[in-house]
Scaffold this motif. Structure first.
Motif, short mmCIF file in Angstrom:
data_model
loop_
_atom_site.label_atom_id
_atom_site.label_comp_id
_atom_site.label_asym_id
_atom_site.label_seq_id
_atom_site.Cartn_x
_atom_site.Cartn_y
_atom_site.Cartn_z
N ALA A 1 79.72 25.95 -30.14
CA ALA A 1 78.91 26.71 -29.18
C ALA A 1 79.79 27.43 -28.17
N LEU A 2 80.84 26.75 -27.70
CA LEU A 2 81.77 27.39 -26.76
C LEU A 2 82.56 28.50 -27.43
N TRP B 1 80.36 20.28 -32.59
CA TRP B 1 79.23 21.16 -32.31
C TRP B 1 79.39 21.84 -30.95
N THR B 2 79.83 21.09 -29.95
CA THR B 2 80.03 21.68 -28.63
C THR B 2 81.11 22.74 -28.66
N PHE C 1 79.79 15.58 -32.45
CA PHE C 1 79.28 16.21 -31.24
C PHE C 1 80.33 17.06 -30.53
N SER D 1 88.26 24.38 -22.41
CA SER D 1 87.26 23.38 -22.85
C SER D 1 87.31 23.20 -24.36
N LEU E 1 88.27 19.73 -26.44
CA LEU E 1 87.41 19.15 -27.48
C LEU E 1 88.15 19.02 -28.81
#
Length: 543
Positions: free
Chosen positions: A287-288, A283-284, A280, A250, A254
């Motif tokens: 977090a991952l 940021w994702t 975005f 993932s 991204l």
């Protein structure tokens, strides 16, 4: 009847301006032999604005033909409008300031004029500093990757995630406005001294301007290292974890999406899409990345299970500290975001002036937004360093047009003003700043505040007071007339800005030329100055 005054401009057609009482009219041509500065093709003895300390630019008959090319169509109000708006304005007829007397150009027009996008993609050169930095970062990482894959770099083979996260940290540093503010300040403080060689100053300027090459090079390299880490994990049956592989995949997706969105073609044609995806998706991915760290450090390959508690060795790993630094750099600018009252006035339908409280040092830029999570716009800051500062926004996009048609009472701002290319003017002893249209805003603070450098100005725009207002005009008019050249295209037509800049730099013996214009205009000025042996810099597409 008095004979009309005849001028020329940059498109090969002569035109005439009839004498009248307008402040910007010229009463009579100036003979080269009647003025001591005629050899420089720049005269300042005829009032341009109605006050003793005024100035003007008037090409003399002895000026080079390339400077005296004339125009066949009305020039735009701003020299930094988009290509589409320029074409639309060029199709208008009947400019009262520049009546065309000879519709037949003396030089054939270009059949396929280059668009702004072609300048960005093709005309920046194959070996710019930006591209060299990109290739250097990529080459170093690919070399290390090949050595790891062939067994000559065992540490990298055992810790590919460290290199992937390390590259993400490097690209974050290169885009941290707070960190770069400190770097630019140090560069000016340490190198802004007469004894520092000019060649070293220009090298540092070029490096700092092109840090986007490091950003993009590290971005691609982080993807390469993450692919390598996934390949190693998938080929190791004793250390394979489905959740870890899913999270890493993932993150990879991204990062690839962010890189594709930053490609020049996409970024130029769909800038808001690029900005939102970059924000975005980043940021994702961050977090991952934290999830990836926790999973990898709690995973036990022997039992194929996860410990419930995060081990104490989390704080002993490089990955943790790298990720913590990335998180800090990303969060920092958002901590300073606030909604502030503004005063917006529109001197014309082509620009707005946005006023804020608080003085700001010269050379800094700021970001404003109508909605902080959707879009941000950067503008040069105009300030006398005391009680307030302002931004001049040319109405060339949806947001900037709305500032004129429907001015808001509040806007979102970032508290940390960032340093850009104009800030490095302070590094030099004598600097020429060249602006077209609303690009003047990034340099006006140097006219209002005392700075390290002795600053000279060339400004090319149309309808100074009509389009920019009396306040902006007064700021320029208050600067010593012997240091300023203003060329109003409504009166004199569009000049050859590149040649005008070379002549001004030679006249004033400046060390460097810094230009703010559209991509093609900036490129032409920079190339002309460099051909004349003058150091010159202009904004690049990813500066």
């Amino acid at each position: 009847m008095e004979t009309p005054v005849r001028f020329s401009s940059c498109r090969g057609v002569a035109f005439e301006v009839k004498p009248h009482e307008h402040h910007f009219s010229i009463s009579k041509p100036i003979s080269p032999s009647s003025h001591p500065s005629a050899s420089s093709n720049i005269t300042t003895n005829t009032p341009f604005w109605p006050r003793p300390n005024s100035f003007q630019i008037f090409p003399s008959p002895s000026a080079p033909s390339s400077l005296l090319r004339s125009l066949s169509r009305p020039s735009s109000h701003f020299c930094d409008v988009s290509d589409q708006e320029q074409q639309e304005y060029d199709l208008e007829e009947g400019d009262p300031h520049t009546p065309v007397q000879n519709p037949k150009p003396s030089h054939p027009p270009k059949n396929n004029p280059k668009s702004r996008l072609s300048v960005i993609l093709l005309d920046q050169g194959l070996f710019t500093v930006y591209k060299r930095l990109f290739l250097l970062c990529l080459a170093l990482n690919i070399t290390a990757l090949v050595l790891a894959a062939t067994g000559y770099f065992p540490y990298a083979r055992a810790n590919p995630s460290v290199f992937s996260i390390g590259n993400i940290l490097a690209l974050s540093v290169c885009r941290s406005e707070a960190f770069l503010r400190v770097v630019f300040w140090l560069a000016v403080t340490v190198l802004g001294r007469p004894w520092v060689p000019l060649a070293f100053k220009t090298a540092v300027t070029s490096l700092l301007q092109s840090l986007g090459g490091v950003h993009s090079g590290c971005g691609v390299s982080s993807i390469a290292w993450l692919v390598y880490a996934l390949v190693l994990t998938l080929t190791d049956p004793f250390n394979r974890s489905t959740p870890i592989i899913a999270v890493a995949s993932s993150i990879l997706a991204l990062l690839c999406l962010s890189s594709l969105a930053a490609f020049p073609l996409v970024r130029h044609l769909h800038h808001n899409v690029f900005e939102r995806i970059h924000r975005f998706a980043g940021w994702t991915a961050l977090a991952l990345l934290w999830a990836f760290l926790i999973l990898t450090l709690t995973y036990d390959p022997i039992t194929n299970s996860y410990n419930k508690d995060v081990p104490s060795r989390l704080f002993q790993t490089q990955e943790f500290w790298f990720t913590a630094a990335i998180t800090f750099l990303i969060i920092l600018p958002w901590v300073t975001v606030r909604r502030v009252p503004v005063q917006i006035s529109a001197p014309s339908g082509h620009a707005s002036i946005i006023k804020f409280s608080g003085g700001v040092k010269p050379g800094l830029l700021g970001r404003i937004s109508p909605s902080p999570l959707s879009e941000w716009h950067a503008f040069g800051i105009i300030s006398d360093g005391e009680k307030e500062h302002m931004m001049l926004a040319g109405a060339v996009g949806d947001f900037t047009k709305s500032l004129v048609s429907n001015p808001p009472s509040h806007l979102w701002v970032r508290g940390v003003h960032f340093a850009g290319l104009p800030y490095l003017v302070n590094m030099y002893e004598r600097a020429l700043v060249v602006a077209t249209g609303s690009g003047i805003c990034v340099f006006l603070s140097f006219l209002l505040q005392r700075s390290r450098a002795d600053v000279y100005l060339v400004w090319v725009a149309k309808g100074i007071e009509e389009n920019f207002g009396k306040e902006i005009k007064g700021m320029v008019n208050g600067y010593p007339k012997e240091k300023v050249i203003v060329h109003d295209t409504a009166v004199l037509g569009r000049p050859n800005v590149a040649e005008l800049s070379v002549m001004a730099a030679g006249k004033w013996k400046t060390e460097v030329v810094i230009v703010t214009s559209n991509p093609e205009g900036s490129r032409d000025v920079v190339n002309a100055c460099k051909s004349a042996g003058i150091a010159a810099f202009g904004p690049i597409w990813d500066s």
